[in-house]
Design a protein around this motif. Structure first.
Motif, short mmCIF file in Angstrom:
data_model
loop_
_atom_site.label_atom_id
_atom_site.label_comp_id
_atom_site.label_asym_id
_atom_site.label_seq_id
_atom_site.Cartn_x
_atom_site.Cartn_y
_atom_site.Cartn_z
N GLY A 9 33.74 18.29 16.93
CA GLY A 9 34.05 16.99 17.54
C GLY A 9 33.46 16.93 18.95
N LEU A 10 33.08 15.72 19.36
CA LEU A 10 32.57 15.53 20.73
C LEU A 10 33.34 14.37 21.34
N GLY A 19 23.59 19.21 27.10
CA GLY A 19 24.45 20.38 26.84
C GLY A 19 25.28 20.14 25.58
N ALA A 24 26.57 21.71 20.50
CA ALA A 24 27.45 21.42 19.36
C ALA A 24 26.82 20.49 18.33
N HIS A 49 41.62 13.06 22.59
CA HIS A 49 41.32 14.00 23.68
C HIS A 49 40.68 13.31 24.88
N ILE A 143 41.02 21.38 13.61
CA ILE A 143 40.25 22.36 12.83
C ILE A 143 41.02 22.75 11.57
N VAL A 151 32.73 26.31 13.17
CA VAL A 151 32.96 25.27 14.18
C VAL A 151 31.94 25.45 15.31
N PRO A 152 30.80 24.74 15.25
CA PRO A 152 29.84 24.91 16.34
C PRO A 152 30.37 24.28 17.62
N GLY A 154 30.10 24.73 22.23
CA GLY A 154 29.50 25.42 23.37
C GLY A 154 30.44 26.53 23.84
N GLN A 157 34.17 26.24 24.91
CA GLN A 157 35.24 26.00 23.93
C GLN A 157 35.60 27.24 23.13
N ILE A 200 24.60 25.34 28.69
CA ILE A 200 23.52 24.77 29.49
C ILE A 200 24.10 24.54 30.89
N MET A 210 26.59 22.43 32.78
CA MET A 210 26.29 21.00 32.81
C MET A 210 27.52 20.28 32.27
P1 TYM Z 1 33.53 18.20 24.76
O1 TYM Z 1 33.64 16.81 24.28
O2 TYM Z 1 33.84 18.47 26.20
O3 TYM Z 1 32.09 18.74 24.47
C1 TYM Z 1 31.51 18.57 23.20
C2 TYM Z 1 30.77 19.84 22.82
O4 TYM Z 1 29.72 20.10 23.75
C3 TYM Z 1 29.80 21.44 24.18
N1 TYM Z 1 29.29 21.53 25.58
C4 TYM Z 1 28.28 22.30 25.96
N2 TYM Z 1 27.50 23.16 25.26
C5 TYM Z 1 26.53 23.79 25.96
N3 TYM Z 1 26.32 23.62 27.29
C6 TYM Z 1 27.10 22.78 28.01
N4 TYM Z 1 26.88 22.60 29.31
C7 TYM Z 1 28.13 22.07 27.34
N5 TYM Z 1 29.06 21.17 27.75
C8 TYM Z 1 29.76 20.85 26.65
C9 TYM Z 1 31.27 21.77 24.12
O5 TYM Z 1 31.48 23.17 24.09
C10 TYM Z 1 31.67 21.09 22.83
O6 TYM Z 1 31.35 21.90 21.73
N6 TYM Z 1 37.77 20.05 22.91
C11 TYM Z 1 36.39 19.72 22.62
C12 TYM Z 1 36.24 18.67 21.55
C13 TYM Z 1 37.02 18.96 20.32
C14 TYM Z 1 36.64 19.83 19.25
C15 TYM Z 1 37.72 19.78 18.33
C16 TYM Z 1 35.53 20.63 19.03
C17 TYM Z 1 38.23 18.43 20.00
N7 TYM Z 1 38.64 18.91 18.81
C18 TYM Z 1 37.69 20.52 17.16
C19 TYM Z 1 35.51 21.38 17.84
C20 TYM Z 1 36.58 21.33 16.94
C21 TYM Z 1 35.75 19.19 23.88
O7 TYM Z 1 36.42 18.79 24.80
O8 TYM Z 1 34.40 19.18 23.83
#
Ligand code: TYM
Length: 339
Positions: A9-10, A19, A24, A49, A143, A151-152, A154, A157, A200, A210
């Motif tokens: 989820g994003l 990023g 993800a 969220h 999940i 679950v891909p 970043g 998480q 990233i 980022m």
């Molecule tokens: P969120 O919305 O902040 O970010 C979405 C996804 O992007 C990844 N991410 C990054 N990856 C690499 N470099 C970065 N700088 C970077 N910034 C963000 C995050 O790790 C994420 O994978 N709680 C989660 C959303 C969520 C979720 C879930 C994910 C809610 N329920 C269930 C997986 C399964 C979140 O706030 O991601």
């Protein structure tokens, strides 16, 4: 036999950036394109969220739809029946399972989450919402309702993913086999072809990740940035004074970050290792990012909203059934429903 589930989820509280895309979205879309016959692939907007920290609520609907348009432009095959898109709040079981899991979660466990510590730092107790505090529990429910194994996410998480495994095991130990436990993090990385979770960095401060909440936006490449503006951000990225391109996050985080962005957008970073100037690397990364954004934004423009709405409605009906049946299992186990 049901197919193993890959899910991510994003959030929709700001524009997504590269990023989010590389950490993800792209790993999930790649799986959906290459392995959709072997897996069920779920990509959702965790809209509940979105306001763990304050947002402009008048923008939320537009942001949710924008996220789904981005998923589509990233190449998610919407015509595949094993690929599902949905909005979390349209499936009430997420909130109900969260409450049940909350009651088996220690407050100390939540307090130890580094993201909670980072985001609440400097805010007084009254300004830190309970939602921010226990949002890893909602994430675990997201999940576990679908029995997701992969679950891909970043790197930021990873700790939350580990919590999802812990709480699943805890309830399985107490009540018998209730949940599919997601794969250990190391196995997840292997599955997605990585050696570690991706982080990233901010282009202006490569010691930080980022992040959508960066106020100036100068260190962040948003997917909606104009390609020219993105180019400028890369060209003015912070590096160091060592004067030799090396992949070394300890001593050269800025340069290493540029090498990673280049690599994950399909470039071959080895070409630049050992170079005495950073200019060539920056130019190559700027070309890649600019080219990527031009293509991506052209695809984004062509996304068909009607197709998205139709798919959302039918996928959400399908997901409600899956989630409700998992919730009922849990309700029976904890005694809320007769066996
Ligand atoms: P969120 O919305 O902040 O970010 C979405 C996804 O992007 C990844 N991410 C990054 N990856 C690499 N470099 C970065 N700088 C970077 N910034 C963000 C995050 O790790 C994420 O994978 N709680 C989660 C959303 C969520 C979720 C879930 C994910 C809610 N329920 C269930 C997986 C399964 C979140 O706030 O991601």
């Amino acid at each position: 036999m049901t197919k193993p589930v890959i899910l991510t989820g994003l959030r929709a509280n700001n524009d997504l950036h590269i990023g989010n895309y590389l950490g993800a979205l792209l790993p999930l879309v790649d799986m959906a394109r290459q392995k959709s016959s072997e897996y069920q692939v779920n990509l959702f907007v965790p809209d509940l969220h979105s306001f763990t920290t304050p947002i402009d609520h008048s923008q939320l609907q537009a942001s949710i739809m924008q996220n789904i348009r981005v998923f589509t432009a990233a190449g998610l095959p919407l015509d595949n029946p094993d690929v599902n898109i949905y909005r979390q709040s349209y499936i009430p079981a997420h909130s109900e399972l969260t409450w049940i899991l909350d009651c088996f979660t220690g407050a100390g466990e939540m307090r130890r989450m580094t993201q909670f510590k980072d985001k609440s730092e400097g805010l007084g107790d009254e300004r830190v919402s309970v939602g921010l505090f226990n949002y890893p529990v909602l994430m675990a429910a997201d999940i576990l309702l679908y029995g997701a194994r992969f679950v891909p996410v970043g790197d930021d998480q990873t700790q939350h993913l580990e919590f999802a495994r812990d709480i699943a095991e805890r309830l399985n130990n107490k009540f018998g086999d209730l949940f599919v436990v997601p794969e250990p993090v190391k196995k997840q990385h292997e599955f997605f072809g990585k050696d570690q979770g991706l982080r990233i960095r901010d282009l202006q401060n490569p010691l930080k990740k980022m992040s959508k909440s960066d106020e100036s936006g100068k260190g962040v490449i948003f997917l909606t940035d104009s390609p020219k503006a993105a180019r400028k951000k890369i060209m003015s990225a912070e590096t160091d004074s060592i004067g030799k391109v090396n992949y070394d996050y300890e001593r050269q985080p800025g340069v290493s970050n540029l090498l990673d962005i280049y690599r994950f957008l399909g470039g071959e970073p080895r070409e630049f290792i050992g170079e005495a100037q950073y200019g060539l690397l920056k130019k190559a990364v700027a070309d890649k990012v600019e080219g990527f954004l031009i293509d991506f934004q052209a695809r984004l423009k062509k996304v068909d909203n009607a197709q998205i709405f139709n798919k959302l409605e039918s996928d959400e009906a399908k997901m409600r059934k899956i989630a409700d049946s998992q919730l009922l299992k849990v309700q029976k186990a904890v005694g809320l429903r007769p066996q």
